[in-house]
Design a protein around this motif. Structure first.
Motif, short mmCIF file in Angstrom:
data_model
loop_
_atom_site.label_atom_id
_atom_site.label_comp_id
_atom_site.label_asym_id
_atom_site.label_seq_id
_atom_site.Cartn_x
_atom_site.Cartn_y
_atom_site.Cartn_z
N ARG A 187 -2.81 10.96 5.57
CA ARG A 187 -3.73 10.92 6.22
C ARG A 187 -4.97 12.08 5.90
O ARG A 187 -6.13 11.39 7.06
CB ARG A 187 -3.30 11.47 7.74
N ALA B 228 -3.85 0.90 -8.86
CA ALA B 228 -2.35 1.04 -8.24
C ALA B 228 -1.71 -0.22 -8.21
O ALA B 228 -0.87 -0.46 -8.54
CB ALA B 228 -2.62 1.78 -6.64
N VAL B 229 -2.46 -1.24 -8.20
CA VAL B 229 -2.02 -2.65 -6.91
C VAL B 229 -2.22 -3.11 -9.16
O VAL B 229 -0.69 -3.67 -8.82
CB VAL B 229 -3.09 -3.35 -6.94
N GLU C 257 -12.11 10.03 2.09
CA GLU C 257 -12.28 8.89 1.47
C GLU C 257 -13.15 9.98 0.00
O GLU C 257 -13.62 10.54 0.21
CB GLU C 257 -12.91 8.51 2.13
N ARG D 32 -7.30 2.15 -5.70
CA ARG D 32 -6.12 1.52 -5.69
C ARG D 32 -6.20 -0.26 -6.12
O ARG D 32 -5.37 -0.32 -6.58
CB ARG D 32 -6.81 0.82 -4.08
N ALA E 253 -12.24 5.40 -4.84
CA ALA E 253 -10.97 4.69 -4.17
C ALA E 253 -10.10 3.51 -4.45
O ALA E 253 -9.66 2.53 -4.82
CB ALA E 253 -11.15 5.66 -1.95
N PRO E 254 -12.26 3.20 -4.44
CA PRO E 254 -12.06 1.06 -4.22
C PRO E 254 -10.95 0.52 -5.43
O PRO E 254 -9.75 -0.18 -6.26
CB PRO E 254 -12.93 0.86 -4.32
N ALA F 4 -2.28 5.48 -3.42
CA ALA F 4 -3.11 3.93 -2.58
C ALA F 4 -3.77 4.33 -1.67
O ALA F 4 -5.33 4.49 -1.12
CB ALA F 4 -3.40 2.92 -4.30
N PHE F 5 -3.09 3.76 -0.72
CA PHE F 5 -3.55 2.82 1.00
C PHE F 5 -3.19 3.96 2.14
O PHE F 5 -3.50 2.98 2.72
CB PHE F 5 -2.65 1.62 0.72
N ARG F 6 -1.88 4.21 1.34
CA ARG F 6 -2.13 5.45 2.90
C ARG F 6 -1.68 5.21 3.70
O ARG F 6 -2.11 5.81 5.26
CB ARG F 6 -3.52 6.68 2.48
N ARG F 7 -0.43 4.49 4.15
CA ARG F 7 -0.54 3.22 5.36
C ARG F 7 0.54 4.06 6.07
O ARG F 7 0.32 4.08 7.66
CB ARG F 7 0.14 1.97 5.35
N LEU G 57 1.41 3.09 -5.02
CA LEU G 57 1.23 2.32 -3.14
C LEU G 57 0.53 3.36 -2.47
O LEU G 57 -0.84 3.12 -1.57
CB LEU G 57 1.97 0.78 -2.86
#
Length: 374
Positions: A194, A209-210, A198, A206, A202-203, A268-271, A265
């Motif tokens: 967290r 990563a996908v 940014e 990501r 970043a896009p 990249a997405f840091r959920r 993942l």
């Protein structure tokens, strides 16, 4: 020593190394733990290098009658020489990771060989102990990793000596690199997911990563099928020689595919914001290294070992290894960009801290001059 010097060399603030140490300060010293690890890493190379050297000199030590190794010819001699050089690189790495000159080596010159070493050693370090346990529990009479023919290949003791050396080698070299990396680049992976800011890229990261996780589905599905008993895509000889060892190795390969996808993942997405940044980085490192390097090694072995039609890798097998290499390469590329951004972001802060310390020093000198004048 300037801030730029610190950043370029990778030495942590306050670290004095070798000839960089000013007069009166102690030189760079290696602790006892690192000295022991260095000796262990170098000594663990001896069994493999010794066997390979003996074979290149014409010895048949550990090679039974009827082994295909006896008919290897010049190609096998070249392969043996190349693997001896690869193991010799471990000695060079162990020395660089424990010498003052190693802190001034360009990052890629250390990181890339360590990543390759991780990819080649991790499957053996993971699968071989599990194979031994399975056999001890009566799970089958499987052969060690790498033996895929019904013909005698090597005496059983060779696998124990060689793979045992590889496991010790991987543990010692990995520990040395972890200590080295913590000193030189530890600030790049401190904190939690967290806390990552940014960035304009970043896009793109990501999307990469996908793409990597999607590519990993191909070897993931293939290894899942093979681990659960399917022979789809297997060459006839390999399908006929499946043992408990085969299933363990396929399960381990599937595990590394999952580890790679999860690590990249998360990064990249840091959920999961509370998660330490270190965990997805370790997962991505280990997974990408295994996918790319082990896939490349098996591809090369398949091409060099082509003989009878039943022994040749099928198109499905070669495609699986190729896509596996692609997925691993995508992940390590993403990691390289990630660390480049982190290093660039930390550079101004390092310069600012140095400027502040210089300002404080100037103020103290001014105060001292005033007190002397008064």
């Amino acid at each position: 020593m300037t801030a730029n010097r610190l950043i370029d060399t990778g030495a942590p603030p306050g670290e004095r190394t070798g000839t960089d140490a000013p007069p009166g300060e102690p030189p760079y010293r290696v602790g006892r733990a690192r000295s022991v690890l260095r000796v262990v890493a170098i000594a663990s190379c001896l069994p493999y290098v010794g066997l390979k050297t003996a074979w290149m000199a014409g010895s048949r030590l550990g090679i039974p009658d009827g082994s295909p190794l006896l008919d290897g010819g010049p190609a096998l001699a070249v392969a043996n020489g190349a693997t001896v050089l690869m193991d010799g690189a471990v000695v060079v790495l162990a020395l660089l990771l424990t010498r003052p000159r190693g802190l001034r080596v360009p990052a890629w010159l250390l990181v890339l060989p360590m990543w390759v070493a991780s990819g080649l050693l991790l499957p053996i370090m993971t699968a071989f102990p599990v194979q031994l346990v399975v056999r001890l529990l009566g799970g089958g009479d499987g052969r060690p990793v790498g033996e895929g023919s019904s013909e005698p290949f090597l005496d059983p003791w060779v696998f124990g000596v060689v793979y045992g050396g590889f496991i010790v080698q991987g543990l010692a070299l990995g520990a040395l690199f972890a200590l080295y990396a913590r000193e030189r680049w530890g600030h790049l992976w401190r904190g939690r997911l967290r806390d990552l800011p940014e960035s304009p890229t970043a896009p793109a990261l990501r999307a990469t990563a996908v793409a990597a996780a999607s590519a990993a589905l191909v070897p993931g599905v293939t290894h899942l099928l093979w681990a659960t008993g399917s022979t789809a895509g297997l060459e006839p000889a390999r399908a006929a020689d499946r043992t408990s060892d085969f299933y363990v190795l396929e399960a381990v390969s599937l595990l590394f595919v999952v580890v790679t996808a999860v690590g990249v993942l998360l990064l990249a997405f840091r959920r999961t914001g509370r998660l330490s940044l270190r965990l997805p980085l370790v997962l991505a490192w280990c997974g990408s290294a295994q996918l790319a390097c082990w896939g490349g090694w098996l591809s090369l072995a398949g091409l060099m070992g082509a003989g009878e039609a039943a022994d040749r890798p099928t198109a499905a097998t070669m495609v699986t290894y190729a896509v596996q290499m692609l997925a691993g390469a995508l992940v390590v590329t993403l990691g390289a960009y990630f660390f480049a951004e982190r290093a660039a972001a930390s550079a101004p802060s390092a310069q600012g801290a140095l400027d502040e310390s210089r300002g404080a020093l100037d103020e103290s000198r001014g105060a001292l001059d005033e007190s002397r004048g008064s």
